[in-house]
Design a protein around this motif. Structure first.
Motif, mmCIF file in Angstrom:
data_model
loop_
_atom_site.group_PDB
_atom_site.id
_atom_site.type_symbol
_atom_site.label_atom_id
_atom_site.label_comp_id
_atom_site.label_asym_id
_atom_site.label_seq_id
_atom_site.Cartn_x
_atom_site.Cartn_y
_atom_site.Cartn_z
ATOM 1 N N ALA A 23 0.825 -1.207 0.000
ATOM 2 C CA ALA A 23 0.000 0.000 0.000
ATOM 3 C C ALA A 23 0.864 1.265 0.000
ATOM 4 N N ALA A 24 2.067 1.150 0.559
ATOM 5 C CA ALA A 24 3.008 2.279 0.562
ATOM 6 C C ALA A 24 3.817 2.329 -0.730
ATOM 7 N N HIS A 25 3.508 1.435 -1.666
ATOM 8 C CA HIS A 25 4.183 1.353 -2.967
ATOM 9 C C HIS A 25 5.658 0.980 -2.832
ATOM 10 N N ASP A 61 -5.742 -5.840 13.957
ATOM 11 C CA ASP A 61 -5.141 -5.954 12.634
ATOM 12 C C ASP A 61 -5.360 -4.696 11.804
ATOM 13 N N LYS A 62 -6.529 -4.116 11.879
ATOM 14 C CA LYS A 62 -6.803 -2.872 11.136
ATOM 15 C C LYS A 62 -5.908 -1.745 11.629
ATOM 16 N N LEU A 63 -5.815 -1.605 12.943
ATOM 17 C CA LEU A 63 -4.979 -0.557 13.513
ATOM 18 C C LEU A 63 -3.497 -0.805 13.204
ATOM 19 N N VAL A 68 1.692 0.353 10.570
ATOM 20 C CA VAL A 68 2.817 -0.095 9.746
ATOM 21 C C VAL A 68 2.909 0.764 8.487
ATOM 22 N N LEU A 69 1.766 1.052 7.873
ATOM 23 C CA LEU A 69 1.745 1.886 6.671
ATOM 24 C C LEU A 69 2.324 3.266 6.949
#
Length: 105
Positions: A23-25, A61-63, A68-69
């Motif tokens: 997601a962070a490419h 997990d969502k948090l 992490v992102l």
């Protein structure tokens, strides 16, 4: 301190970290991918350790994915700024070494 159980759970669900990097490419062939992946696992294990008693696993997990992102994006921004500062320092040294512009006598 992070327990061995939290690290094990983070490793078993390492796709979450890989997804955050994606997601962070950040591609797997990026030179810092392994470092970012390991840092992401540590962040995820910390989140599992801190929030296990308070929230459901899906919420953790969502948090964790978001944390992490954002941690990855901040690290990439620091890396980019470091490269820009180093390039600017090199440019300043080069311009001070050159007394006359090129092509003049």
């Amino acid at each position: 301190m992070i327990s061995q159980n939290s690290f094990r759970k983070a490793w078993e669900n390492r796709k979450l970290v890989g997804g955050a990097l994606k997601a962070a490419h950040v591609r797997p062939d990026y030179h810092l991918y392994e470092d970012l992946f390991q840092e992401g696992l540590i962040v995820y294990a910390e989140m599992l350790e801190e929030l296990t008693t308070n929230k459901a696993r899906t919420e953790i997990d969502k948090l964790s994915f978001k944390k992490v992102l954002w941690r990855t994006l901040n690290r990439l921004k620091r890396e980019q700024n470091s490269v820009c500062v180093n390039a600017a320092q090199i440019w300043m040294k080069l311009t001070t070494l050159v007394k006359k512009p090129i092509g003049t006598t």
